[in-house]
Design a protein around this motif. Structure first.
Motif, mmCIF file in Angstrom:
data_model
loop_
_atom_site.group_PDB
_atom_site.id
_atom_site.type_symbol
_atom_site.label_atom_id
_atom_site.label_comp_id
_atom_site.label_asym_id
_atom_site.label_seq_id
_atom_site.Cartn_x
_atom_site.Cartn_y
_atom_site.Cartn_z
ATOM 1 N N GLU A 190 48.417 -12.475 -47.152
ATOM 2 C CA GLU A 190 47.753 -13.256 -48.361
ATOM 3 C C GLU A 190 47.065 -12.585 -49.478
ATOM 4 O OE1 GLU A 190 47.708 -17.185 -46.513
ATOM 5 O OE2 GLU A 190 46.059 -16.823 -47.271
ATOM 6 N N SER A 191 45.980 -12.086 -48.333
ATOM 7 C CA SER A 191 45.129 -10.753 -48.799
ATOM 8 C C SER A 191 44.723 -9.736 -47.728
ATOM 9 C CB SER A 191 43.835 -11.004 -48.879
ATOM 10 O OG SER A 191 43.155 -11.960 -48.947
ATOM 11 N N GLY A 192 44.788 -8.609 -48.732
ATOM 12 C CA GLY A 192 44.162 -7.671 -47.798
ATOM 13 C C GLY A 192 45.967 -6.724 -47.491
ATOM 14 N N CYS A 193 46.183 -5.579 -47.068
ATOM 15 C CA CYS A 193 47.335 -4.612 -47.190
ATOM 16 C C CYS A 193 47.398 -4.135 -45.280
ATOM 17 C CB CYS A 193 46.935 -3.730 -47.824
ATOM 18 S SG CYS A 193 48.546 -2.700 -48.545
ATOM 19 N N ILE A 194 49.037 -4.173 -45.011
ATOM 20 C CA ILE A 194 48.411 -2.777 -43.909
ATOM 21 C C ILE A 194 49.583 -1.815 -44.530
ATOM 22 C CG2 ILE A 194 49.886 -2.648 -41.851
ATOM 23 C CD1 ILE A 194 50.137 -6.052 -42.020
ATOM 24 N N ARG A 195 49.286 -1.060 -44.312
ATOM 25 C CA ARG A 195 50.133 0.925 -44.669
ATOM 26 C C ARG A 195 50.285 1.444 -43.265
ATOM 27 N NH1 ARG A 195 45.904 -0.191 -48.506
ATOM 28 N NH2 ARG A 195 44.467 0.489 -47.137
ATOM 29 N N MET A 196 51.995 1.773 -43.915
ATOM 30 C CA MET A 196 52.346 3.337 -42.724
ATOM 31 C C MET A 196 52.141 4.410 -43.417
ATOM 32 S SD MET A 196 54.792 1.491 -40.197
ATOM 33 C CE MET A 196 53.642 -0.382 -39.200
ATOM 34 N N HIS A 197 51.589 5.400 -43.116
ATOM 35 C CA HIS A 197 51.227 6.570 -43.427
ATOM 36 C C HIS A 197 51.013 6.816 -45.161
ATOM 37 C CE1 HIS A 197 53.893 8.794 -39.805
ATOM 38 N NE2 HIS A 197 52.408 8.593 -39.737
ATOM 39 N N GLY A 198 50.068 5.864 -45.174
ATOM 40 C CA GLY A 198 49.683 5.090 -46.557
ATOM 41 C C GLY A 198 49.935 4.534 -47.866
ATOM 42 N N THR A 199 51.750 4.469 -47.056
ATOM 43 C CA THR A 199 52.225 3.160 -48.412
ATOM 44 C C THR A 199 52.755 1.720 -47.611
ATOM 45 O OG1 THR A 199 53.807 4.563 -47.915
ATOM 46 C CG2 THR A 199 55.111 3.096 -48.616
ATOM 47 N N PRO A 200 52.638 1.276 -48.572
ATOM 48 C CA PRO A 200 52.134 -0.276 -48.209
ATOM 49 C C PRO A 200 53.280 -1.030 -47.430
ATOM 50 C CG PRO A 200 51.506 0.041 -50.030
ATOM 51 C CD PRO A 200 51.686 1.275 -49.874
#
Ligand SMILES: Nc1ncnc2c1ncn2[C@@H]1O[C@H](COP(=O)(O)OP(=O)(O)OP(=O)(O)O)[C@@H](O)[C@H]1O
Ligand SMILES: [Mg+2]
Length: 258
Positions: A64-74
């Motif tokens: 809902e809020s916040g972000c998950i990134r893999m190698h900097g990409t959401p």
């Protein structure tokens, strides 16, 4: 932590669900990083939001809020670079062991152009890796729980993802089989050195496997209670004094978090 080495970053991840007209907060502002090739264990009791967290990392749901990134990409959706092993076996009952591993590869092959022979060869190689050579033509109902979970692990690894996400994969196994599967997991992780996020409610399993343990608070919404490094040499002995001391320490941390 060293941001440059982070493979996966969870940054203020918040999620809630609607249940019977009520908003149930499940994860609240969860932030931590997973390092490249790290075996990170997320430890939390039942209903602490562990599956929700893994589904978010897999891109099956959005925060809902916040972000998950893999190698900097959401992360915006599921993809082949994230292999998932589910809490329940999730095998197709009408397909053989080989068929269950091939199905993902067939779908992937449509994009990569891999032919039948290549798909079969790869499926066999990964079944061999999990010790299921000779069982290719069995159907899921003919397998023990441990064998079913091995098929799930082979299926996920066969796609050669950059990240393996495992959701309490051994929760339904007896203690003896569970221990051998944990040893197997460590062996495979050491051989392949993929970044691995392993979810469990079992402290022994966490201390046995983890480079670091993310400890969730015990009640909803899931928040970070602590992150603990496990500096013990591998393979670990659950009867070793240092193992037992760390186990005690984490038990105390979990009790504090409850
Ligand atoms: N799709 C959904 N819709 C509504 N509520 C959900 C949904 N998925 C999970 N929840 C709720 O979110 C909370 C956390 O569930 P989750 O499955 O993430 O916990 P868990 O830590 O994996 O539990 P367990 O140890 O039992 O597997 C629970 O209260 C659950 O009812
Ligand atoms: Mg779960």
């Amino acid at each position: 932590m060293d941001k440059t080495a982070a493979h996966i970053e969870c940054d203020g991840v918040t999620k809630s669900y609607l249940q019977k007209g009520k908003v149930v907060p499940v994860l609240d502002g969860l932030s931590f990083g997973v390092r490249e090739r790290e075996l990170l264990v997320v430890l939390g009791p039942g209903q602490s939001g562990k599956t929700t967290l893994l589904r978010l990392m897999a891109g099956l749901e959005r925060p809902e809020s916040g972000c998950i990134r893999m190698h900097g990409t959401p992360v915006t959706g599921p993809s082949n670079d994230k292999g998932l092993v589910f809490q329940s076996y999730m095998l197709f009952p009408w397909l053989t062991v080989l068929g269950n591993v091939e199905i993902g590869l067939d779908i992937q092959g449509r994009q990569t152009g891999a032919n039948r022979g290549q798909v079969r060869e790869k499926a066999r190689a990964y079944l061999d890796m999990v010790g299921l050579s000779g069982f290719e033509n069995y159907y899921p109902h003919q397998l023990s729980g441990g064998m079913k979970q091995r098929v799930g692990i082979a299926r996920a690894y066969a796609l050669e993802p950059q990240v393996m996400l495992l959701d309490e994969p051994f929760g339904q196994l007896d203690a003896q089989t569970r221990l051998s599967m944990e040893q197997e997991t460590e062996r495979i992780w050491q051989a392949h050195k993929k970044t691995m996020v392993f979810v469990t409610n079992n402290i022994d399993e966490a201390v046995f496997l983890a480079d670091r343990i993310v400890i969730l608070e015990g009640k909803l919404p899931g928040r970070l209670a602590a992150i603990r490094s496990v500096p013990l040499p591998r393979p670990r002995d659950p009867m070793d004094v240092a193992f037992l001391q760390l186990r005690e320490e984490i038990t105390a941390m979990q009790k504090l978090a409850l």
